[in-house]
Structures are given as C-alpha cells and as structure tokens.
Motif scaffolding. Structure first.
Motif, PDB file in Angstrom:
ATOM      1  N   ILE A   1       0.516  -0.819   0.243  1.00  0.00           N
ATOM      2  CA  ILE A   1       0.245  -0.235  -0.170  1.00  0.00           C
ATOM      3  C   ILE A   1       0.861   1.018   0.013  1.00  0.00           C
TER       4      ILE A   1
ATOM      5  N   GLU B   1       0.444   5.190   0.493  1.00  0.00           N
ATOM      6  CA  GLU B   1      -0.645   5.808   0.687  1.00  0.00           C
ATOM      7  C   GLU B   1       0.033   6.849   1.746  1.00  0.00           C
ATOM      8  N   ASP B   2      -0.044   8.545   1.313  1.00  0.00           N
ATOM      9  CA  ASP B   2      -0.329   8.994   2.457  1.00  0.00           C
ATOM     10  C   ASP B   2      -0.750   9.723   3.321  1.00  0.00           C
TER      11      ASP B   2
ATOM     12  N   ALA C   1      -2.858   8.289   6.721  1.00  0.00           N
ATOM     13  CA  ALA C   1      -2.794   7.013   7.888  1.00  0.00           C
ATOM     14  C   ALA C   1      -3.803   6.423   8.394  1.00  0.00           C
TER      15      ALA C   1
ATOM     16  N   THR D   1      -5.858   6.099   5.914  1.00  0.00           N
ATOM     17  CA  THR D   1      -7.017   5.529   4.656  1.00  0.00           C
ATOM     18  C   THR D   1      -6.055   4.307   4.296  1.00  0.00           C
ATOM     19  N   ALA D   2      -4.579   4.303   4.759  1.00  0.00           N
ATOM     20  CA  ALA D   2      -3.518   2.717   4.098  1.00  0.00           C
ATOM     21  C   ALA D   2      -4.151   1.687   5.614  1.00  0.00           C
TER      22      ALA D   2
ATOM     23  N   THR E   1      -7.518   0.424   4.612  1.00  0.00           N
ATOM     24  CA  THR E   1      -6.957  -0.446   3.258  1.00  0.00           C
ATOM     25  C   THR E   1      -6.642  -1.971   3.555  1.00  0.00           C
ATOM     26  N   GLY E   2      -5.817  -1.605   4.967  1.00  0.00           N
ATOM     27  CA  GLY E   2      -5.150  -3.158   4.890  1.00  0.00           C
ATOM     28  C   GLY E   2      -5.821  -3.805   5.704  1.00  0.00           C
TER      29      GLY E   2
ATOM     30  N   VAL F   1      -0.253  -7.472   3.055  1.00  0.00           N
ATOM     31  CA  VAL F   1       0.277  -6.577   3.136  1.00  0.00           C
ATOM     32  C   VAL F   1       1.545  -6.644   3.724  1.00  0.00           C
TER      33      VAL F   1
ATOM     34  N   SER G   1       3.357  -1.100   4.127  1.00  0.00           N
ATOM     35  CA  SER G   1       2.751   0.416   3.738  1.00  0.00           C
ATOM     36  C   SER G   1       3.800   1.810   4.290  1.00  0.00           C
TER      37      SER G   1
ATOM     38  N   SER H   1       4.209   6.164   3.027  1.00  0.00           N
ATOM     39  CA  SER H   1       3.473   7.244   2.679  1.00  0.00           C
ATOM     40  C   SER H   1       4.186   7.838   1.839  1.00  0.00           C
TER      41      SER H   1
ATOM     42  N   ASP I   1      -1.269   5.554  -4.013  1.00  0.00           N
ATOM     43  CA  ASP I   1      -2.181   6.672  -4.467  1.00  0.00           C
ATOM     44  C   ASP I   1      -1.382   8.031  -5.018  1.00  0.00           C
TER      45      ASP I   1
END
Length: 125
Positions: free
Chosen positions: A8, A10-11, A13, A15-16, A19-20, A30, A33, A35, A55
């Motif tokens: 993942i 993604e900046d 946190a 949202t990450a 998603t995880g 995962v 993860s 950013s 992202d």
C-alpha cells in the motif's frame, strides 16, 4: 482466490490502515504500507509484492505516477491507482504507466474484492 502480497502506497494514515484491514479480511497479506514514493521503491525491492495499490498524491519528492513509472521499468508487478484525483490530465499521466486499474477513492471492500478477484483471474462475486 489465492492470497496476494500487497504493498500500500498512501500518504493518509487512516486510509492506509483501512485499506490494510480490508485486504486482511479478504485473506491477503500487506507486505508494506508507506507514504512516499521513495519509501515505496525501497519497500518494493525488499518485499517483492504481487500488487501495488498506489495513491497519486504522496509525501516526498516523487508522486504516485512517477513511482509507478520507476516500478514498471524494472518489473511487471501490477500497479493499481487508488486516488481522488481523476481529472483528465492526471488520468492521462497515470495511463502512460499502463496500470492494472484506476479506482477512484474512497475504496470500499466490495471494489477491493472485485479487484482482487480480477487480479487472480477468478470471477468476481
């Protein structure tokens, strides 16, 4: 569906983490993860994921599109853009990296499940 190793990028946190959690509920792992694009390239080399959820707006000097270009130069691992930025210019830049898919945010578990089924070649529910 087979278990996939997913990175993942993604900046945001929260949202990450969301998603995880969705990926884990769906039976996937995962691998990292991160950013920023720079951290993504480093983690990609170390972890060898099966899929990258990317992202477009990221921390650091590289955006998601530039990061995807670097990944695609050295690998055929699928990259899926998950972004709120779906304007024509951004979409055109992203399409030049030949992504597996482009999914607008917010990502929900149904869309993620369908994506993972498509990736594995099995029919989506």
């Amino acid at each position: 569906m087979t278990q996939a190793r997913v990175m993942i990028v993604e900046d945001e946190a929260i949202t990450a983490m969301a998603t995880g959690a969705m990926l884990k509920r769906l039976g996937h792992v995962v691998t990292a993860s991160v950013s920023s694009g720079e951290a993504a390239l480093e983690a990609f080399r170390r972890q060898a994921p099966d899929l990258v959820l990317m992202d477009i707006r990221l921390n650091g000097d590289l955006d998601g599109i530039e990061t995807a270009q670097a990944i695609r130069r050295d690998s055929d691992v699928p990259v899926v853009f998950v972004s709120a930025y779906v304007d024509e210019k951004t979409r055109s830049r992203a399409d030049a990296t030949h992504p597996f898919a482009f999914i607008p945010k917010p990502l929900d578990e149904y869309d993620l499940h369908a994506l993972m089924e498509r990736l594995s070649g099995a029919p989506a529910l």
